[in-house]
Design an enzyme around this catalytic site. Structure first.
Site, mmCIF file in Angstrom:
data_model
loop_
_atom_site.group_PDB
_atom_site.id
_atom_site.type_symbol
_atom_site.label_atom_id
_atom_site.label_comp_id
_atom_site.label_asym_id
_atom_site.label_seq_id
_atom_site.Cartn_x
_atom_site.Cartn_y
_atom_site.Cartn_z
ATOM 1 C CG ASP A 137 7.793 0.189 -6.789
ATOM 2 O OD1 ASP A 137 8.555 -0.791 -6.732
ATOM 3 O OD2 ASP A 137 7.533 0.905 -5.801
ATOM 4 C CB THR A 197 7.429 -4.713 -0.532
ATOM 5 O OG1 THR A 197 7.579 -3.318 -0.689
ATOM 6 C CG2 THR A 197 8.048 -5.418 -1.706
ATOM 7 C CB THR A 198 4.425 -1.248 2.234
ATOM 8 O OG1 THR A 198 5.557 -0.688 1.583
ATOM 9 C CG2 THR A 198 4.270 -0.635 3.595
ATOM 10 C CG ASP A 214 10.835 0.152 -2.455
ATOM 11 O OD1 ASP A 214 9.672 -0.086 -2.811
ATOM 12 O OD2 ASP A 214 11.797 -0.586 -2.689
#
Ligand code: ADP
Ligand code: MG
Length: 539
Positions: free
Chosen positions: A387, A96-97, A63
């Site tokens: 998520d 987020t990545t 994550d």
């Protein structure tokens, strides 16, 4: 007469200054490294990272935001990158990545333009224009799914792909969709209503949705009933004990009768505590602090179920779920302060017991109880579920989805390039570079799956040129195909948010041409993400 000398500003001795191109290079490099640090985790075949903190605690995760939060990042520009991950996490709960990678690539591409002597303000203007264009394009390209509840499951599955939940993805998706649907109200979803509790036993497959609240506490005494039907629940924040004096107190006892008297008085007072609870009509009590042994004894005698040292957040959850009011003083406890639920029951999970409060008067109180053999696995499952919850909630709120697996990025990139060609100024070069930065997502998805990123990009581009808007790189079939039809779908909000915060941070970093750092801050600067050390010329 005033001096005609130029004033000289002297910086405090402890200040270190980097200016102009050096400052820019330095910041861009730091930001780029943050993007690269999370790159290998992107997508279904992304790798996990093992993070070990200074106390030796281990986290294994895929994550993005968790990785960045745990890394001790000191460089100021790198910290700004971490902020976008946090914003993305709080706004959408996923992506987020992606957001951090795009920001990193925007800066890397900006560097190429800086090398060509293009002024930073031109670049930032071009980037801002590109971001605005993408917003429009996403409006056109995203699909309205009003009334299409069937897509929610696919949204949840796509969110959890690659999070180590592969074998239970279907089941988890059902749980996620069911829970979000239960708490939605006029397209509004507050996922804080869904509590996630972990229980270390059984298998992940046993993970379940419980309509009610699960408290990680067992009843305090074995003689208490282990199930109460028609629960009338009291929530008390203060200890059910006699107050111990703040300072040392001395009692002089001169005769055995006096001692006996003293003990009896104490017991009487504790008994009264239980009387008060009983008189309110409560048959269950959750106490935030301790419960005296004597109180426990009398509670048991009165068939009252009690838990002690319940977390404050759980007390609040219980209040919301059962309608009870938290009281601090037992004198305030009346029938009106009690909450209700169909049942309160202790359920043994291996060695530990948990308390299930089911059938609450507020039907929105839900708990996802994650089972599993190890804390590391359960923690990662929790992140996967969160998520999924975030993505499904986002689709319920906004009703708009886009195809995943790089399809939307390629289509946006293609259209952005066309837009760039319509521009005349030098900004068009920046818009072009923005378009190139978007290709980083599909090429990394391919690379992380062991495919040749150049081949995959070439095929994706030619398919999109042939009007196949939804062509993406499905990492399960390793085929470029219509991923919308395959159910690889994401909330449009992930992309709008990622683009806007990535642009924001890139623009902010590009505008900086002067870094003033106190020496103490600088001393910590060489700690780059992932222990990569400071590259030459960066100190
Ligand atoms: P993020 O932190 O950005 O959400 P993830 O590691 O969750 O990063 O990866 C998300 C990316 O994986 C998205 O671009 C998504 O479309 C993609 N993805 C999800 N499932 C598949 C799949 N089956 N094939 C290819 N890409 C996928
Ligand atoms: Mg994700």
């Amino acid at each position: 007469m005033a001096s005609d000398k130029q004033p000289i500003y002297i910086l405090p001795e402890s200040t270190e200054r980097t200016v102009g191109r050096d400052a820019q290079r330095n910041n861009i490099l730091a930001a780029k490294l943050v993007g690269e640090a999370v790159k290998t985790t992107l997508g279904p075949k992304g790798m996990d990272k093992m993070l070990v903190d200074s106390l030796g605690e281990i986290i294994v995760t895929n994550d993005g935001v968790t990785i960045l939060e745990e890394m001790e990042i000191e460089h100021p520009a790198a910290k700004m990158m971490v902020e976008i991950a946090k914003t993305q996490e709080s706004e959408v709960g996923d992506g987020t990545t992606t957001a951090v990678m795009i920001a990193g690539r925007l800066l890397e591409n900006a560097e190429k333009l800086l090398d060509k002597k293009i002024h930073p303000t031109v670049i930032t203007k071009g980037y801002t224009m590109a971001a605005e264009r993408i917003k429009l394009l996403l409006n056109q390209l995203s699909v309205d799914v009003t009334g299409r509840d069937d897509v929610l499951k696919f949204v949840a599955m796509t969110a959890m792909t690659g999070k180590g939940a592969e074998s239970v993805k279907e089941k988890f998706s059902d749980i996620i969709v069911e829970s979000v649907k239960q708490i939605e109200e006029n397209d509004n979803v507050d996922i804080n209503n869904i509590k996630i509790v972990k229980s270390k036993n059984n298998r992940i497959e046993d993970t379940e949705l419980i309509s009610g609240i699960v408290i990680d506490k067992e009843r305090v005494a074995i003689d208490m009933p282990n199930k109460v039907e028609g629960a009338r629940i009291a929530l008390v924040s203060d200890a059910l004990e006699l107050k111990t004096p703040e300072s040392e107190a001395k009692i002089s006892v001169t005769s055995p009768e006096q001692l006996q008297n003293f003990v009896e008085r104490e017991e009487h007072m504790l008994k009264q505590v239980v009387e008060r609870i009983k008189n309110s009509g409560a048959n269950v009590i959750f106490c935030q602090k301790g419960i005296d042994d004597v109180v426990q004894y009398y509670l048991s005698k009165n068939n009252i179920y009690a838990c002690r040292r319940v977390a404050k957040s759980d007390m609040e959850n219980l209040a919301r779920a059962t309608g009870a009011k938290i009281v601090s003083n037992l004198n305030e406890l009346t029938k009106e302060q009690l909450g209700n639920s169909r049942s309160v029951e202790e359920v043994k999970q291996g060695d530990e017991g948990m308390t299930y409060v089911k059938g609450c008067i507020n039907p929105k109180a839900l708990t996802i109880l994650i089972h599993g053999g190890s804390d590391h696995v359960m923690d990662e499952m929790e992140r996967a579920i969160k998520d999924g919850l975030g993505d499904v909630a986002s689709v319920i709120k906004t009703k708009r989805i886009v195809p995943g697996a790089g399809a939307i990025e390629i289509e946006l990139s293609r259209r952005l390039k066309a837009y760039a060609n319509s521009l005349s100024g030098r900004e068009q070069l920046a818009v072009q570079e923005f378009a190139n930065a978007l290709e980083y997502i599909p090429s990394t998805l391919a690379e992380n799956a062991g495919l040749d990123p150049i081949d995959v990009l070439t095929e994706l581009k030619s398919r999109h040129d042939n009007q196949e808007q939804n062509a993406g790189i499905n990492i399960f079939s390793n085929q470029v195909e219509d991923v919308l039809a395959e159910g690889i779908i994401e909330p449009a909000k992930i992309k709008t948010q990622a683009i806007s915060s990535a642009t924001e941070v890139a623009v902010m970093i590009l505008r900086i041409d002067d870094v003033l750092a106190s020496r103490s801050a600088k001393g910590r600067m060489p700690q780059m993400p992932g222990g990569m050390g400071m590259p030459p010329g960066m100190d």
